[in-house]
Design an enzyme around this catalytic site. Structure first.
Site, mmCIF file in Angstrom:
data_model
loop_
_atom_site.group_PDB
_atom_site.id
_atom_site.type_symbol
_atom_site.label_atom_id
_atom_site.label_comp_id
_atom_site.label_asym_id
_atom_site.label_seq_id
_atom_site.Cartn_x
_atom_site.Cartn_y
_atom_site.Cartn_z
ATOM 1 N N ASN A 68 6.896 -3.178 31.949
ATOM 2 C CA ASN A 68 7.328 -3.445 30.570
ATOM 3 C C ASN A 68 8.744 -2.972 30.295
ATOM 4 O O ASN A 68 9.589 -3.718 29.779
ATOM 5 C CB ASN A 68 6.356 -2.779 29.587
ATOM 6 C CG ASN A 68 4.967 -3.347 29.669
ATOM 7 O OD1 ASN A 68 4.250 -3.075 30.627
ATOM 8 N ND2 ASN A 68 4.559 -4.128 28.684
ATOM 9 N N LYS A 72 11.946 -5.436 29.543
ATOM 10 C CA LYS A 72 12.219 -5.624 28.119
ATOM 11 C C LYS A 72 13.291 -4.722 27.522
ATOM 12 O O LYS A 72 13.846 -5.043 26.471
ATOM 13 C CB LYS A 72 10.927 -5.419 27.318
ATOM 14 C CG LYS A 72 9.826 -6.412 27.617
ATOM 15 C CD LYS A 72 8.584 -6.104 26.792
ATOM 16 C CE LYS A 72 7.467 -7.087 27.058
ATOM 17 N NZ LYS A 72 6.262 -6.781 26.243
ATOM 18 N N SER A 157 5.941 6.064 22.817
ATOM 19 C CA SER A 157 4.588 6.162 22.271
ATOM 20 C C SER A 157 3.732 7.115 23.103
ATOM 21 O O SER A 157 4.047 8.304 23.185
ATOM 22 C CB SER A 157 3.978 4.764 22.175
ATOM 23 O OG SER A 157 2.819 4.766 21.379
ATOM 24 N N ASP A 234 7.386 1.353 11.545
ATOM 25 C CA ASP A 234 6.361 1.470 12.573
ATOM 26 C C ASP A 234 5.001 1.647 11.896
ATOM 27 O O ASP A 234 4.787 2.623 11.167
ATOM 28 C CB ASP A 234 6.686 2.680 13.459
ATOM 29 C CG ASP A 234 5.826 2.786 14.693
ATOM 30 O OD1 ASP A 234 4.641 2.421 14.631
ATOM 31 O OD2 ASP A 234 6.335 3.275 15.715
ATOM 32 N N HIS A 267 7.468 -0.624 16.183
ATOM 33 C CA HIS A 267 7.022 0.100 17.382
ATOM 34 C C HIS A 267 7.330 -0.660 18.677
ATOM 35 O O HIS A 267 6.925 -0.231 19.747
ATOM 36 C CB HIS A 267 5.506 0.335 17.281
ATOM 37 C CG HIS A 267 4.972 1.440 18.148
ATOM 38 N ND1 HIS A 267 5.256 2.778 17.942
ATOM 39 C CD2 HIS A 267 4.139 1.404 19.234
ATOM 40 C CE1 HIS A 267 4.637 3.517 18.850
ATOM 41 N NE2 HIS A 267 3.954 2.710 19.650
#
Length: 290
Positions: A68, A72, A157, A234, A267
């Protein structure tokens, strides 16, 4: 004392050039986790006079893999310019087929929480040992161009939770830490309570060993400022992330913290991509200052 046996070698899966460097994905068998694992390294383009490069570990969040961040974030542009490698491991053991491991998106596969589970059923969930001990050793044995003695750590996160707790428990191993929207006080949020009660049972003192808000007062070696970015739009901010709890704990412990609330951001990786260059620069300053 006998010399530890070398770890099983890493096997190249794929390679792609980007900003003069290369994203290279590997797989290997992890004795710590008891299964095959993947990780991705971005090797920056470096001058011929540069023999080794420092390392920035990136820990991803719930449901993510090692891909990821690499796909990204756009972090490779700044990493190539600054001459640092990015190391993105997976987020949990996979392929063990433990009953219930894939029943929900916030626990089990993709949700290792960067801890060492104590419950027998989840004994393979030892992502803390994997990140802190096994992976750096594997990198040193396989990639001489990486200087793992110069390392920093970051994450998003659940990975932000991992980065903060791992840094606070090992301040001598990492030059700096940063996080995007970290789960800052997991003992007091639903994600953390679900994970900890299953992985660590009901002993709350064990939970606190993987909670940045609880740990920061015990760490007296934080000399570089902790950087956290948090999107104000978020949807998880109020119930799950609780950055103000961590901020209060840092103030009480006199630990330097730069907590930036970013209006309009959520987020997602759009948020991460918007501020990742700041984080790369934050780590480069620490990695090159000594």
């Amino acid at each position: 004392m006998a010399t530890p046996a070398p770890l099983p070698p890493a096997e190249l899966i794929s390679s792609g050039k980007m900003f003069g460097g290369f994203n290279r994905r590997y797989k290997h068998f992890s004795p710590t986790l008891g299964c095959s694992m993947t990780f991705t390294i971005y090797f920056p383009s470096t001058p011929l006079t540069c023999t080794t490069v420092p390392v920035l570990y990136w820990l991803s969040g719930l449901t993510c893999t090692d891909e990821n961040f690499i796909m990204k974030s756009g972090a490779q542009r700044a990493a190539s310019k600054e001459g640092i490698a990015l190391v993105a491991p997976d987020t949990s053991p996979r392929g063990l087929n433990v009953e219930g491991e894939a029943d929900s998106w916030d626990f089990g596969v993709g949700a290792g929480f960067y801890l060492n589970a104590t419950e027998e059923k989840w004994k393979n969930w030892r992502m803390y040992d994997y990140i802190v001990n096994e992976l750096p050793t594997l990198l040193s044995e396989n990639f001489p161009q990486l200087d793992t003695s110069r390392a920093s750590i970051s994450g998003h996160s659940m990975g932000g939770h991992g980065a903060l707790t791992i840094f606070l428990k090992n301040p001598d191993k990492y030059k700096s830490v940063s996080a995007f929207a970290p789960i800052s006080n997991p003992v007091n949020c639903p994600w953390g309570q679900k994970a900890f009660s299953n992985y660590l049972s009901s002993n709350k003192s064990d939970w606190e060993e993987y909670d940045a808000t609880c740990l920061v007062g015990k760490c007296n070696k934080v000399s570089t400022s902790i950087l956290i970015d948090q999107g104000m739009d978020d949807k998880f901010l109020q119930d799950q992330l609780l950055p103000n709890h961590f901020e209060d704990a840092c103030k009480a412990a006199n630990v330097p913290l730069l907590l930036r609330f970013q209006p309009g951001y959520d987020h997602s990786y759009y948020f991460i991509a918007s501020f990742i260059d700041d984080h790369i620069h934050h780590h480069v300053q620490a990695l090159t200052s000594s």
